[in-house]
Scaffold this motif. Sequence first.
Motif, PDB file in Angstrom:
ATOM      1  N   ASP A   1      17.793   3.249  14.125  1.00 56.05           N
ATOM      2  CA  ASP A   1      18.961   3.370  13.112  1.00 56.05           C
ATOM      3  C   ASP A   1      18.524   2.725  11.635  1.00 56.05           C
ATOM      4  O   ASP A   1      18.893   3.215  10.770  1.00 56.05           O
ATOM      5  CB  ASP A   1      20.057   2.869  13.628  1.00 56.05           C
ATOM      6  N   GLU A   2      17.884   1.597  11.881  1.00 58.42           N
ATOM      7  CA  GLU A   2      17.260   1.104  10.658  1.00 58.42           C
ATOM      8  C   GLU A   2      16.533   1.989   9.779  1.00 58.42           C
ATOM      9  O   GLU A   2      16.406   1.951   8.353  1.00 58.42           O
ATOM     10  CB  GLU A   2      16.719  -0.423  11.025  1.00 58.42           C
ATOM     11  N   ILE A   3      15.403   2.472  10.665  1.00 59.24           N
ATOM     12  CA  ILE A   3      14.604   3.607   9.885  1.00 59.24           C
ATOM     13  C   ILE A   3      15.532   4.660   9.271  1.00 59.24           C
ATOM     14  O   ILE A   3      15.061   4.848   8.018  1.00 59.24           O
ATOM     15  CB  ILE A   3      13.644   4.087  10.714  1.00 59.24           C
ATOM     16  N   ILE A   4      16.304   5.210   9.923  1.00 57.16           N
ATOM     17  CA  ILE A   4      17.368   6.158   9.238  1.00 57.16           C
ATOM     18  C   ILE A   4      18.062   5.918   8.048  1.00 57.16           C
ATOM     19  O   ILE A   4      17.982   6.626   7.217  1.00 57.16           O
ATOM     20  CB  ILE A   4      17.992   6.995  10.484  1.00 57.16           C
ATOM     21  N   LYS A   5      18.475   4.826   8.151  1.00 58.03           N
ATOM     22  CA  LYS A   5      19.384   4.254   6.991  1.00 58.03           C
ATOM     23  C   LYS A   5      18.658   4.136   5.936  1.00 58.03           C
ATOM     24  O   LYS A   5      18.952   4.529   4.692  1.00 58.03           O
ATOM     25  CB  LYS A   5      20.012   2.795   7.300  1.00 58.03           C
ATOM     26  N   LEU A   6      17.118   3.646   6.046  1.00 60.06           N
ATOM     27  CA  LEU A   6      16.181   3.542   4.901  1.00 60.06           C
ATOM     28  C   LEU A   6      15.628   4.814   4.400  1.00 60.06           C
ATOM     29  O   LEU A   6      15.261   4.945   3.191  1.00 60.06           O
ATOM     30  CB  LEU A   6      15.047   2.451   5.198  1.00 60.06           C
ATOM     31  N   ALA A   7      15.401   5.905   5.279  1.00 58.73           N
ATOM     32  CA  ALA A   7      14.505   6.877   4.652  1.00 58.73           C
ATOM     33  C   ALA A   7      15.409   8.411   4.864  1.00 58.73           C
ATOM     34  O   ALA A   7      14.669   9.237   4.738  1.00 58.73           O
ATOM     35  CB  ALA A   7      13.268   6.741   5.890  1.00 58.73           C
ATOM     36  N   LYS A   8      16.394   8.239   5.178  1.00 56.80           N
ATOM     37  CA  LYS A   8      17.180   9.607   5.493  1.00 56.80           C
ATOM     38  C   LYS A   8      17.436  10.419   4.387  1.00 56.80           C
ATOM     39  O   LYS A   8      17.228  11.633   4.408  1.00 56.80           O
ATOM     40  CB  LYS A   8      18.692   9.380   6.121  1.00 56.80           C
ATOM     41  N   ASP A   9      17.301   9.905   3.144  1.00 52.45           N
ATOM     42  CA  ASP A   9      17.795  10.780   1.955  1.00 52.45           C
ATOM     43  C   ASP A   9      16.543  11.237   1.177  1.00 52.45           C
ATOM     44  O   ASP A   9      16.320  12.350   0.977  1.00 52.45           O
ATOM     45  CB  ASP A   9      18.950   9.931   0.957  1.00 52.45           C
ATOM     46  N   ASP A  10      15.786  10.344   0.685  1.00 52.99           N
ATOM     47  CA  ASP A  10      14.623  10.462  -0.279  1.00 52.99           C
ATOM     48  C   ASP A  10      13.209   9.948   0.008  1.00 52.99           C
ATOM     49  O   ASP A  10      12.702   9.905  -0.827  1.00 52.99           O
ATOM     50  CB  ASP A  10      15.130  10.256  -1.611  1.00 52.99           C
ATOM     51  N   VAL A  11      13.056   9.693   1.308  1.00 56.10           N
ATOM     52  CA  VAL A  11      11.774   9.205   1.571  1.00 56.10           C
ATOM     53  C   VAL A  11      11.004  10.338   1.879  1.00 56.10           C
ATOM     54  O   VAL A  11      11.255  11.110   2.737  1.00 56.10           O
ATOM     55  CB  VAL A  11      11.896   8.207   2.571  1.00 56.10           C
ATOM     56  N   VAL A  12       9.700  10.454   1.258  1.00 58.52           N
ATOM     57  CA  VAL A  12       8.694  11.633   1.554  1.00 58.52           C
ATOM     58  C   VAL A  12       7.607  11.169   2.335  1.00 58.52           C
ATOM     59  O   VAL A  12       7.020  12.069   3.200  1.00 58.52           O
ATOM     60  CB  VAL A  12       8.258  12.364   0.226  1.00 58.52           C
ATOM     61  N   GLY A  13       7.427   9.769   2.407  1.00 62.86           N
ATOM     62  CA  GLY A  13       6.327   9.457   3.229  1.00 62.86           C
ATOM     63  C   GLY A  13       6.625   8.186   3.878  1.00 62.86           C
ATOM     64  O   GLY A  13       7.402   7.324   3.248  1.00 62.86           O
ATOM     65  N   ILE A  14       6.088   7.960   5.007  1.00 60.67           N
ATOM     66  CA  ILE A  14       6.276   6.644   5.786  1.00 60.67           C
ATOM     67  C   ILE A  14       4.870   6.212   6.307  1.00 60.67           C
ATOM     68  O   ILE A  14       3.826   6.864   7.054  1.00 60.67           O
ATOM     69  CB  ILE A  14       7.203   6.792   7.139  1.00 60.67           C
ATOM     70  N   ILE A  15       4.577   4.744   5.995  1.00 63.10           N
ATOM     71  CA  ILE A  15       3.422   4.076   6.440  1.00 63.10           C
ATOM     72  C   ILE A  15       3.970   3.393   7.775  1.00 63.10           C
ATOM     73  O   ILE A  15       4.818   2.369   7.425  1.00 63.10           O
ATOM     74  CB  ILE A  15       2.750   3.142   5.427  1.00 63.10           C
ATOM     75  N   VAL A  16       3.455   3.640   8.685  1.00 66.22           N
ATOM     76  CA  VAL A  16       4.538   3.056  10.322  1.00 66.22           C
ATOM     77  C   VAL A  16       3.585   2.278  11.073  1.00 66.22           C
ATOM     78  O   VAL A  16       2.217   2.606  11.160  1.00 66.22           O
ATOM     79  CB  VAL A  16       5.158   4.176  10.927  1.00 66.22           C
ATOM     80  N   GLY A  17       3.956   1.363  11.397  1.00 64.89           N
ATOM     81  CA  GLY A  17       3.202   0.445  12.484  1.00 64.89           C
ATOM     82  C   GLY A  17       3.672   0.796  13.982  1.00 64.89           C
ATOM     83  O   GLY A  17       3.449   2.023  14.249  1.00 64.89           O
ATOM     84  N   ILE A  18       4.681   0.059  14.584  1.00 64.17           N
ATOM     85  CA  ILE A  18       4.723   0.394  16.101  1.00 64.17           C
ATOM     86  C   ILE A  18       6.286   0.568  16.024  1.00 64.17           C
ATOM     87  O   ILE A  18       6.950   1.237  17.135  1.00 64.17           O
ATOM     88  CB  ILE A  18       4.453  -0.837  16.865  1.00 64.17           C
ATOM     89  N   ASP A  19       6.898   0.777  14.797  1.00 65.13           N
ATOM     90  CA  ASP A  19       8.284   1.077  14.797  1.00 65.13           C
ATOM     91  C   ASP A  19       8.407   2.643  15.256  1.00 65.13           C
ATOM     92  O   ASP A  19       7.461   3.443  15.269  1.00 65.13           O
ATOM     93  CB  ASP A  19       8.887   1.273  13.385  1.00 65.13           C
TER      94      ASP A  19
END
Length: 311
Positions: A40-58
């Motif tokens: 849910d935290e990832i969705i809140k931060l990235a749902k609208d205008d994030v085009v790329g994610i650098i992800v660890g173990i999330d």
Amino acid sequence: MKILITPKSFGNYREKTYPLLTGAGYEIIENTTGRTLTEDEIIKLAKDDVVGIIVGIDPLTAKVLKSCRKLRAVSKYGVGMDNIDLTAAEKLGIKVKNAAGSNSVSVAELAIALMFEAARRVAVMSATVKLGGWDRVLGIELTGKTLGLIGCGHIGKEVAKRAKGLLMDVQVYDPYFGDEEFLEKYAVKRCASLNELLSTSDIVSLHLPLTNETRHLINSRTIQAMKKSAILINTSRGELVDEDSLYTALKEKTIAVAAQDVFSKEPPLPGEKLLTLTNFILTPHAGAFTAEAVEKMAIYSTKNLIEMLKH
């Protein structure tokens, strides 16, 4: 044009990575919680205008990926990608790439360290001395022992090279491995079957990804094929090992020692029975946690993301 960066340690290398992103025209969103993000935290931060994610173990589950409407690319800060739903990503047209080779040396060196710890019990003896004791633990030499590697990718190769330097005999089981030149150069034997490797190795070390095929590869049946004096090393993924079967095997001395850097639930739940055993060693998923590897992971994952977003 925003980029979400989730790994907690990534910010330590912002001077070398952030200019690459901002110079390419991206705005950076950081994980400021100091911990792994929830779905849910990832969705809140990235749902609208994030085009790329650098992800660890999330967790980048199908739910998360579908909710991030403009997401085009995911770059793994590390190698293992079992926290990313690769099938969903492919269906959604989201590119995914890991930082292959960035942490191979660091993980390989920890695998060797765990072999020495299992063979000589350095931490146990040190703790005893600090408590006022002077008791020794009878160890074994690694020299001349047979090391069996299940999986021989980037990390497996680095382990093999170091083991040969320790005068160990090295053999591998990896049906997908095709580098015959490597086997010849380092005098590494290829086993025709998993059972052959398990039954003839003094130390078995896991270096393979977690898939439906490899989940619980080490179980009651495969453990029975191992020597009673065998040492099991796992620096890959906890779910490769059936922990109930491992507990029984260690308690009943079916195998001698298991040393892992990974666990199915990290950190383990309170009261985890494996942690009560003196012949079970666990470190906190620290294989890639060296200054050199973390810096390389940050740089590799940043460059990978920028490259994926170009196309």
